[in-house]
Design a protein around this motif. Structure first.
Motif, PDB file in Angstrom:
ATOM      1  N   ARG A  47       8.793  34.280  34.727  1.00  0.00           N
ATOM      2  CA  ARG A  47       8.201  32.926  35.315  1.00  0.00           C
ATOM      3  C   ARG A  47       8.434  31.816  34.326  1.00  0.00           C
ATOM      4  O   ARG A  47       8.903  30.848  34.264  1.00  0.00           O
ATOM      5  CB  ARG A  47       6.948  32.822  35.818  1.00  0.00           C
ATOM      6  N   GLU A  48       7.796  32.169  32.955  1.00  0.00           N
ATOM      7  CA  GLU A  48       7.740  31.169  31.868  1.00  0.00           C
ATOM      8  C   GLU A  48       8.892  30.988  31.310  1.00  0.00           C
ATOM      9  O   GLU A  48       9.383  29.612  30.987  1.00  0.00           O
ATOM     10  CB  GLU A  48       6.584  31.681  31.073  1.00  0.00           C
ATOM     11  N   LEU A  49       9.834  31.881  31.234  1.00  0.00           N
ATOM     12  CA  LEU A  49      11.316  31.658  30.831  1.00  0.00           C
ATOM     13  C   LEU A  49      12.057  30.683  31.628  1.00  0.00           C
ATOM     14  O   LEU A  49      12.810  30.063  31.253  1.00  0.00           O
ATOM     15  CB  LEU A  49      12.156  33.229  30.747  1.00  0.00           C
ATOM     16  N   VAL A  56      16.904  33.782  34.478  1.00  0.00           N
ATOM     17  CA  VAL A  56      16.248  35.246  34.105  1.00  0.00           C
ATOM     18  C   VAL A  56      16.794  36.152  35.575  1.00  0.00           C
ATOM     19  O   VAL A  56      16.268  35.602  36.562  1.00  0.00           O
ATOM     20  CB  VAL A  56      14.847  35.223  33.895  1.00  0.00           C
ATOM     21  N   GLU A  57      17.450  37.084  35.128  1.00  0.00           N
ATOM     22  CA  GLU A  57      17.750  38.107  36.069  1.00  0.00           C
ATOM     23  C   GLU A  57      16.927  39.404  35.977  1.00  0.00           C
ATOM     24  O   GLU A  57      17.179  40.029  34.990  1.00  0.00           O
ATOM     25  CB  GLU A  57      19.254  38.502  36.271  1.00  0.00           C
ATOM     26  N   VAL A  58      15.792  39.709  36.707  1.00  0.00           N
ATOM     27  CA  VAL A  58      14.866  40.879  36.438  1.00  0.00           C
ATOM     28  C   VAL A  58      15.639  41.830  37.194  1.00  0.00           C
ATOM     29  O   VAL A  58      15.935  41.827  38.478  1.00  0.00           O
ATOM     30  CB  VAL A  58      13.606  40.709  36.993  1.00  0.00           C
ATOM     31  N   ILE A  59      16.185  42.908  36.411  1.00  0.00           N
ATOM     32  CA  ILE A  59      16.687  44.308  36.945  1.00  0.00           C
ATOM     33  C   ILE A  59      15.576  45.380  37.057  1.00  0.00           C
ATOM     34  O   ILE A  59      15.335  45.833  35.998  1.00  0.00           O
ATOM     35  CB  ILE A  59      17.919  44.549  36.397  1.00  0.00           C
ATOM     36  N   GLY A  60      15.173  46.007  38.203  1.00  0.00           N
ATOM     37  CA  GLY A  60      14.311  46.764  38.117  1.00  0.00           C
ATOM     38  C   GLY A  60      14.261  47.910  38.986  1.00  0.00           C
ATOM     39  O   GLY A  60      14.977  47.958  39.942  1.00  0.00           O
ATOM     40  N   ALA A  61      13.401  48.993  38.989  1.00  0.00           N
ATOM     41  CA  ALA A  61      13.449  50.159  39.881  1.00  0.00           C
ATOM     42  C   ALA A  61      11.944  50.123  40.654  1.00  0.00           C
ATOM     43  O   ALA A  61      11.117  49.201  40.334  1.00  0.00           O
ATOM     44  CB  ALA A  61      13.689  51.419  39.152  1.00  0.00           C
ATOM     45  N   GLN A  62      11.922  51.053  41.667  1.00  0.00           N
ATOM     46  CA  GLN A  62      10.715  51.117  42.298  1.00  0.00           C
ATOM     47  C   GLN A  62       9.490  51.497  41.470  1.00  0.00           C
ATOM     48  O   GLN A  62       9.599  52.300  40.377  1.00  0.00           O
ATOM     49  CB  GLN A  62      10.743  52.060  43.715  1.00  0.00           C
ATOM     50  N   PRO A  63       8.121  50.797  41.668  1.00  0.00           N
ATOM     51  CA  PRO A  63       8.010  49.908  42.647  1.00  0.00           C
ATOM     52  C   PRO A  63       8.816  48.565  42.125  1.00  0.00           C
ATOM     53  O   PRO A  63       8.321  48.237  40.946  1.00  0.00           O
ATOM     54  CB  PRO A  63       6.537  49.788  42.785  1.00  0.00           C
ATOM     55  N   GLU A  69       7.680  32.758  43.023  1.00  0.00           N
ATOM     56  CA  GLU A  69       8.470  32.092  43.776  1.00  0.00           C
ATOM     57  C   GLU A  69       8.793  30.769  43.457  1.00  0.00           C
ATOM     58  O   GLU A  69       7.730  30.117  42.825  1.00  0.00           O
ATOM     59  CB  GLU A  69       8.395  31.976  45.428  1.00  0.00           C
ATOM     60  N   GLY A  70       9.697  29.909  43.761  1.00  0.00           N
ATOM     61  CA  GLY A  70       9.714  28.365  43.393  1.00  0.00           C
ATOM     62  C   GLY A  70      10.603  28.141  42.166  1.00  0.00           C
ATOM     63  O   GLY A  70      10.738  27.065  42.059  1.00  0.00           O
ATOM     64  N   TYR A  71      11.353  29.074  41.684  1.00  0.00           N
ATOM     65  CA  TYR A  71      12.112  28.715  40.260  1.00  0.00           C
ATOM     66  C   TYR A  71      13.555  29.240  40.563  1.00  0.00           C
ATOM     67  O   TYR A  71      14.043  30.376  40.753  1.00  0.00           O
ATOM     68  CB  TYR A  71      11.492  29.920  39.116  1.00  0.00           C
ATOM     69  N   ASP A  72      14.540  28.098  40.556  1.00  0.00           N
ATOM     70  CA  ASP A  72      15.844  28.459  40.753  1.00  0.00           C
ATOM     71  C   ASP A  72      16.489  29.384  39.714  1.00  0.00           C
ATOM     72  O   ASP A  72      17.545  29.953  40.310  1.00  0.00           O
ATOM     73  CB  ASP A  72      16.567  26.825  40.827  1.00  0.00           C
ATOM     74  N   GLY A  73      15.848  29.560  38.486  1.00  0.00           N
ATOM     75  CA  GLY A  73      16.696  30.295  37.644  1.00  0.00           C
ATOM     76  C   GLY A  73      16.333  31.659  37.705  1.00  0.00           C
ATOM     77  O   GLY A  73      16.348  32.517  36.590  1.00  0.00           O
ATOM     78  N   LEU A  74      15.520  32.068  38.531  1.00  0.00           N
ATOM     79  CA  LEU A  74      14.710  33.531  38.595  1.00  0.00           C
ATOM     80  C   LEU A  74      15.070  34.406  39.660  1.00  0.00           C
ATOM     81  O   LEU A  74      14.975  33.716  41.027  1.00  0.00           O
ATOM     82  CB  LEU A  74      13.013  33.201  38.648  1.00  0.00           C
ATOM     83  N   SER A  75      15.697  35.643  39.541  1.00  0.00           N
ATOM     84  CA  SER A  75      16.067  36.349  40.695  1.00  0.00           C
ATOM     85  C   SER A  75      15.841  37.793  40.416  1.00  0.00           C
ATOM     86  O   SER A  75      15.556  38.022  39.184  1.00  0.00           O
ATOM     87  CB  SER A  75      17.584  36.121  40.761  1.00  0.00           C
ATOM     88  N   LEU A  76      16.078  38.760  41.277  1.00  0.00           N
ATOM     89  CA  LEU A  76      15.624  39.984  41.238  1.00  0.00           C
ATOM     90  C   LEU A  76      16.563  40.812  41.676  1.00  0.00           C
ATOM     91  O   LEU A  76      17.531  40.546  42.702  1.00  0.00           O
ATOM     92  CB  LEU A  76      14.345  40.549  42.137  1.00  0.00           C
ATOM     93  N   HIS A 412      -4.527  30.753  21.599  1.00  0.00           N
ATOM     94  CA  HIS A 412      -3.783  31.795  21.077  1.00  0.00           C
ATOM     95  C   HIS A 412      -2.973  32.512  22.081  1.00  0.00           C
ATOM     96  O   HIS A 412      -2.052  33.085  21.611  1.00  0.00           O
ATOM     97  CB  HIS A 412      -4.404  32.852  20.311  1.00  0.00           C
ATOM     98  N   PHE A 413      -3.504  32.598  23.342  1.00  0.00           N
ATOM     99  CA  PHE A 413      -2.699  33.983  24.169  1.00  0.00           C
ATOM    100  C   PHE A 413      -2.514  33.233  25.615  1.00  0.00           C
ATOM    101  O   PHE A 413      -3.224  33.326  26.545  1.00  0.00           O
ATOM    102  CB  PHE A 413      -3.918  34.936  24.377  1.00  0.00           C
ATOM    103  N   THR A 414      -1.442  32.520  25.708  1.00  0.00           N
ATOM    104  CA  THR A 414      -0.948  31.869  26.868  1.00  0.00           C
ATOM    105  C   THR A 414       0.641  32.337  27.066  1.00  0.00           C
ATOM    106  O   THR A 414       1.323  32.746  26.086  1.00  0.00           O
ATOM    107  CB  THR A 414      -0.858  30.451  27.010  1.00  0.00           C
ATOM    108  N   TRP A 415       1.060  32.488  28.275  1.00  0.00           N
ATOM    109  CA  TRP A 415       2.350  33.138  28.865  1.00  0.00           C
ATOM    110  C   TRP A 415       3.452  32.159  28.268  1.00  0.00           C
ATOM    111  O   TRP A 415       4.544  32.265  27.964  1.00  0.00           O
ATOM    112  CB  TRP A 415       2.548  33.335  30.173  1.00  0.00           C
ATOM    113  N   ALA A 416       3.287  30.793  28.172  1.00  0.00           N
ATOM    114  CA  ALA A 416       4.225  29.759  27.823  1.00  0.00           C
ATOM    115  C   ALA A 416       4.260  29.849  26.160  1.00  0.00           C
ATOM    116  O   ALA A 416       5.460  29.815  25.881  1.00  0.00           O
ATOM    117  CB  ALA A 416       3.414  28.446  28.079  1.00  0.00           C
TER     118      ALA A 416
END
Length: 558
Positions: A47-49, A56-63, A69-76, A412-416
């Protein structure tokens, strides 16, 4: 920007760092965002990227990962396994028509022999997928798969996150194991860590989440320190924030424990609760996780008569989780070891006072004892009980620690911050591979692997055809030992993924390399099951049907 516009060469808006936005493939062999730190990492980092302007295209397996949602550059992109550890039928035997290729057969064979195949088999599927899409990504980011399939050419520069060496988990479980059968089961299950050691040593760029993890990656995996970069992760401080309208429940203690494994130290917290209730009878514990039906925690609850004082909640929403933490007088992290500890950061971000052990990297997150938290030694139920009693009885201390903890996380510790640091490492990796400083990769010819690529990944076994050399995956004690009698099981009860053996052939066909060209058995592979064919449904080898002590909830679904 649309794909058509990119192909036409239309200029893209710059990313937040003023440079060209990157197209990132983010790999995760397990993506559950509600159970286990890796799924949380993928969800929030992706999300932050995207917020920084990257695709960002996340490529993953189960689960499969659940992305915001709501980010055009983010897909699975779903890259399915056989999902052998799914609920309610973990360790299932697939039906014959579920087998698609030799990787599926390898996955089943490794499960039958008591091993955990998913890091290896996901890496093989990911490699095939990425090489078929060569040129589409600027960088590939692997989230601790550390499988043989990711060695060599994957179509773009590779950056890998290692949260902490899984060898730590393995040793803690071995230390807690009772009896030789249980210890053998643990060794079989964690056989994949031998592969992860070999792969880690060959990686050009490793990210980790704490200085503690950095040192343990050096010590446990043998990775050179100059290849490891610390990028702290953090809490979603917009979501995890104080809210005075949420009533605090007297005596409530909250902890997160994805499973009843020694690493999480939950049994010590249950024992501490029993002691604390002698001074605070209203003290009670809410555990975010699955209630264990048996094992040390269940036994401790029964022994101390805590059935009504310990509640387990599972499958709650983010909002419900935040309100639960806000409602507690104390948040507790009793872990024996953590590579970072997201629960600590998230609790502190809500302003809830934290009681935590000093296991692993927890002090890096939680800060100094008495300033931003109360800190106690790991595995010490007496010290945990004293901390609980002190916090439950001192509202001023709770308020002071809660406010200081929130401030520490914001600094010190934020996702941004995590995303910005990660992008900087992406651009360094791309530049090393020959791309320009804005992250443009050098064009590669389509099709075909780099020279030696298939020799690098004698895939299913970890047997490298090339001689051992400095920094190579092979070395003393790691030479090839083909399994005898065509069995997928390896030496000393190891699994097919366990290191020095390979398991190939699917039913009715010759095994192929992951790119569809080189035969897998060129490196000395063995058949996947007795007789060299994929077994039909129900044909589970009698000697491997019982995987003693394996916690499918913790090791497979989280």
């Amino acid at each position: 920007m649309t794909a058509e516009a990119r192909e036409a060469g239309a200029p893209e808006d710059p990313a937040a760092d003023g440079l060209r936005p990157l197209h990132i493939a983010l790999l995760t062999y397990k993506g559950n965002p509600f159970c286990g730190g890796q799924g949380v990492y993928v969800r929030h980092l992706s999300r932050e990227l995207a917020r920084l302007g990257h695709r960002v295209e996340v490529i993953g397996a189960q689960p499969y990962p659940v992305l915001d949602e709501g980010y055009d550059g983010l897909s699975l992109t779903e890259l399915p396994s056989l999902d052998l550890y799914r609920q309610p039928d973990p360790f299932r035997t697939p039906k014959r028509d579920e087998y698609r290729d030799w990787i599926d057969a390898l996955e089943v064979a490794t499960m039958w022999t008591g091993g955990f195949p998913e890091p290896l088999t996901f890496s093989l599927r990911a490699r095939r997928h990425l090489r078929a899409r060569r040129g589409e990504f600027d960088v590939v980011h692997d989230n601790q798969t550390l499988g043989y399939g990711l060695l060599g050419d994957v179509g773009a520069p590779l950056v890998t996150t290692i949260h902490h060496p899984i060898t730590v988990d393995r040793q803690l479980e071995l230390d807690a194991a009772e009896g030789w059968k249980r210890r053998l089961s643990v060794r079989r299950w964690y056989g994949f860590t031998r592969m992860q050691k070999r792969v880690a040593r060959r990686l050009p760029s490793v990210l980790t989440v704490s200085g503690t993890s950095q040192q343990e990656i050096v010590d446990h995996l043998g990775v050179r320190q100059d290849r490891i970069h610390v990028v702290h992760i953090g809490a979603d401080t917009d979501l995890f924030s104080p809210d005075p309208s949420v009533p605090v429940v007297p005596g409530r203690i909250v902890t997160t424990s994805s499973a009843d494994v020694p690493l999480k130290g939950l049994v010590h917290l249950v024992e501490a609760l029993a002691k604390a209730r002698t001074e605070h009878p209203g003290a009670h514990l809410v555990v975010v996780g699955k209630r264990p039906a048996e094992g040390p925690v269940a036994q401790a609850m029964e022994r101390y008569g805590l059935d009504g004082a310990v509640e387990f909640v599972k499958g709650i929403s983010d909002e419900e989780l935040v309100d639960l933490v806000r409602s507690a007088q104390v948040a507790c992290v009793p872990s024996l070891y953590e590579g970072f500890s997201l629960p600590a950061a998230e609790a502190m971000a809500t302003g809830t006072p934290l009681l935590a052990t000093t296991g692993g990297a927890i002090p890096e997150v939680a800060g100094r004892d008495g300033e931003t938290c109360l800190a106690v030694p790991p595995g010490d139920s007496e010290a945990l009980a004293a901390g609980l009693v002190r916090l439950l009885g001192d509202p001023e201390l709770r308020a002071r620690l809660g406010a200081a903890g929130r401030e520490r996380v914001l600094r010190h510790f934020t996702w941004a911050r995590a995303a910005e640091g990660t992008v900087a490492r992406y651009r360094e990796a791309i530049a090393r591979a020959g791309g320009d400083t804005e992250g443009r990769p050098v064009p590669r010819a389509s099709g075909g692997a780099e020279a030696g690529d298939d020799r690098l990944t004698s895939l299913a076994s970890g047997v490298f055809a090339s001689p051992a050399s400095a920094g190579s995956a092979t070395g003393t004690g790691d030479s090839a030992h083909p399994a005898s009698a065509g069995s997928a099981a390896g030496v000393s009860g190891g699994s097919a993924v366990d290191g020095d053996r390979s398991a190939s052939r699917a039913s009715g066909g010759s095994p192929r390399g992951v790119d569809g060209s080189a035969p897998l058995d060129s490196g000395g592979s063995t058949s996947l099951a007795s007789g060299g064919s994929a077994a039909p449904a129900g044909a589970v080898p009698a000697a491997t049907t019982d995987v003693e002590g394996v916690n499918s909830e913790s090791r497979a679904t989280c």
